[in-house]
Write a protein that holds these residues in place. Sequence first.
Motif, short mmCIF file in Angstrom:
data_model
loop_
_atom_site.label_atom_id
_atom_site.label_comp_id
_atom_site.label_asym_id
_atom_site.label_seq_id
_atom_site.Cartn_x
_atom_site.Cartn_y
_atom_site.Cartn_z
N ALA A 376 125.91 129.56 32.70
CA ALA A 376 126.73 129.69 33.91
C ALA A 376 127.65 128.48 34.11
O ALA A 376 128.52 128.51 34.99
CB ALA A 376 125.85 129.88 35.13
N LEU A 377 127.47 127.43 33.31
CA LEU A 377 128.39 126.29 33.37
C LEU A 377 129.73 126.62 32.75
O LEU A 377 130.71 125.89 32.94
CB LEU A 377 127.76 125.09 32.65
N VAL A 378 129.77 127.70 31.97
CA VAL A 378 131.03 128.16 31.37
C VAL A 378 131.75 129.03 32.38
O VAL A 378 131.18 130.01 32.90
CB VAL A 378 130.75 128.95 30.07
N ASP A 379 133.00 128.72 32.68
CA ASP A 379 133.74 129.43 33.72
C ASP A 379 133.86 130.93 33.47
O ASP A 379 133.90 131.72 34.41
CB ASP A 379 135.14 128.82 33.88
N SER A 380 133.93 131.32 32.20
CA SER A 380 134.11 132.74 31.89
C SER A 380 132.83 133.55 32.07
O SER A 380 132.86 134.78 32.06
CB SER A 380 134.62 132.91 30.45
N VAL A 381 131.70 132.88 32.25
CA VAL A 381 130.41 133.56 32.46
C VAL A 381 130.20 133.74 33.96
O VAL A 381 130.33 132.78 34.72
CB VAL A 381 129.25 132.75 31.85
N PRO A 382 129.89 134.95 34.43
CA PRO A 382 129.71 135.16 35.87
C PRO A 382 128.53 134.36 36.41
O PRO A 382 127.49 134.23 35.76
CB PRO A 382 129.47 136.67 35.98
N ALA A 383 128.70 133.83 37.61
CA ALA A 383 127.66 132.99 38.21
C ALA A 383 126.40 133.78 38.53
O ALA A 383 125.31 133.21 38.62
CB ALA A 383 128.20 132.33 39.49
N TRP A 384 126.55 135.12 38.67
CA TRP A 384 125.35 135.91 39.00
C TRP A 384 124.36 135.98 37.83
O TRP A 384 123.25 136.47 37.99
CB TRP A 384 125.72 137.31 39.47
N LEU A 385 124.74 135.45 36.67
CA LEU A 385 123.79 135.38 35.56
C LEU A 385 122.56 134.56 35.95
O LEU A 385 121.44 134.84 35.51
CB LEU A 385 124.46 134.75 34.34
N VAL A 386 122.77 133.55 36.81
CA VAL A 386 121.65 132.71 37.25
C VAL A 386 120.63 133.54 38.02
O VAL A 386 119.41 133.39 37.83
CB VAL A 386 122.16 131.55 38.12
N ALA A 387 121.11 134.42 38.88
CA ALA A 387 120.20 135.28 39.65
C ALA A 387 119.40 136.19 38.72
O ALA A 387 118.20 136.40 38.93
CB ALA A 387 120.99 136.10 40.66
N VAL A 388 120.06 136.72 37.69
CA VAL A 388 119.36 137.58 36.72
C VAL A 388 118.32 136.76 35.97
O VAL A 388 117.18 137.22 35.75
CB VAL A 388 120.37 138.21 35.75
N ALA A 389 118.71 135.56 35.55
CA ALA A 389 117.77 134.70 34.81
C ALA A 389 116.55 134.39 35.66
O ALA A 389 115.41 134.39 35.16
CB ALA A 389 118.46 133.41 34.40
N TRP A 390 116.74 134.18 36.96
CA TRP A 390 115.60 133.82 37.81
C TRP A 390 114.70 135.02 38.11
O TRP A 390 113.52 134.84 38.42
CB TRP A 390 116.09 133.14 39.09
N LEU A 391 115.24 136.22 38.00
CA LEU A 391 114.39 137.41 38.06
C LEU A 391 113.38 137.40 36.90
O LEU A 391 112.19 137.68 37.08
CB LEU A 391 115.23 138.68 38.00
N ILE A 392 113.87 137.05 35.72
CA ILE A 392 113.01 136.99 34.53
C ILE A 392 111.98 135.87 34.68
O ILE A 392 110.78 136.06 34.44
CB ILE A 392 113.86 136.77 33.27
N GLY A 393 112.44 134.69 35.07
CA GLY A 393 111.54 133.55 35.20
C GLY A 393 110.49 133.74 36.27
O GLY A 393 109.33 133.35 36.10
#
Length: 498
Positions: A376-393
């Motif tokens: 998510a530090l890459v501008d072209s990657v949507p910030a909501w990826l963090v929310a998805v990652a935290w669902l997994i974690g």
Amino acid sequence: MTAIDPRDTDVADSPAAPAEAEDTANAEHIAEAEDGGGSVLGRRYRALTLGIVSVVSLIAFEASAVNTAMPVAARALDGIELYAYAFSAYFTASLFAMALSGEWCDRRGPLAPLFAGIAAFGAGLVVSGSAQDMWTFVGGRAVQGIGGGLVIVALYVLVGRAYPQRLQPAVLASFSAAWVLPVIVGPLVAGTVTEQAGWRWVFLSIPVLILLPLAVMLPALRKVDRGEPSQAMNRRRILLALAVASGAGLLQYAGQDLAWISLIPAAAGLALLVPCVLRLLPPGTFRAARGLPSVVLLRGVAAGSFLGAESFVPLMLVTERGLSATAAGLSLTGGGLTWALGSYTQSRPRLEPHRERLMAGGMVMIALSIGLVPLALVDSVPAWLVAVAWLIGGYGMGLVISSGSVLLLKLSGPKEAGSNSASLQVSDALGNITLVGLSGVLFVGFGGGSVAAGHVGEGATAGTGHAGAFAAVYVAMAAVALLGAVLTTRLRPVAATA
């Protein structure tokens, strides 16, 4: 702390055990008739149950609210370099308070440490909310930690003394359920308050809410059996916990100032921490001996790696992606929900033979979720990826943390369950202190301490140029989580592997 575990009883050793067991059963049947079915929400236990759940919910709300408000508070107080310290100070102080609370409960019952803990928790919130510099803010967080450590142990002892054995599992399950709603609404409420009224009110408003659960359960608390007091507190265990907390604090202080002079507090911290930790935890914990020692070690690794990464997620989303405090806090909400789902999954009876595999899979999921965050530090990657990652974690944490508690009780004798449960709590706290502290050292070491102060929310400028500092934190914590997956191969005792 033996009262924490309801199975720790001498009834089975008594010659009159059959008669006593029959009397106990008859008494419980009578109680069921008197309280409308004998549930935790029956007339007899309703007020106490609601009070306990309210206290746990407030602690949970505070935890989720702090994650949301912390980036704004740290920047406003010009204390980004102490950002991790504001989290780990809480756990450092709570580690000492847990040992103190256990001894205090055995000596005078759970009510005194419970009320003292609630008072300290509220006082710490006031100190942090009114702080004019970051060190005062950190001090307030430490006072909160003392309160939180006193309260959580006292609540477990309270459950053991106030409820019959048949109701204790339901009450303990409500502890986890009490986290669900605060995880959902906490970031939204805290973010809104932070943006509309200021971050200070996130801290200053919670002490007022503490009065409600106290008023609800006070009449029921007066009826709780204080138990037979012990002759004296185990001062050795309290002093060991104090030494561990002091050593961890010195190491964290040294880690925030990467200069040669910092080697002095670092050496003093290690001299205090290492020998005392070895005496607090089961023998063989740090060499991952098979069975119980590895269970205790894994809990600290799982808790610390997840929190070490989570503590920096809101700060990253605010400073690097320009999200509001509310949106950044909400990115962690799903993790709390899937945590509860993972805990429910591991409780299914048909999965019991596969518990070690569940924990291995959970640690891999934690590592994967942390490893996805730096994308998510890459501008072209949507910030909501963090929310998805935290669902997994979150799901992985539910599998690992709850399974660890089950395995610990399975590997403990009836008279060892209390002390082993305390060791598990100490491992959790040490994992949080050590790995959040390591995250802070990495963040500062890679230049993150110079993140500029500024406003957050609409119009905030994204991209402070400190992506490397955040990436260092996430890569390190993902590696620690993978190490935890390897540790799961050591969970079965030698006899069980034949």
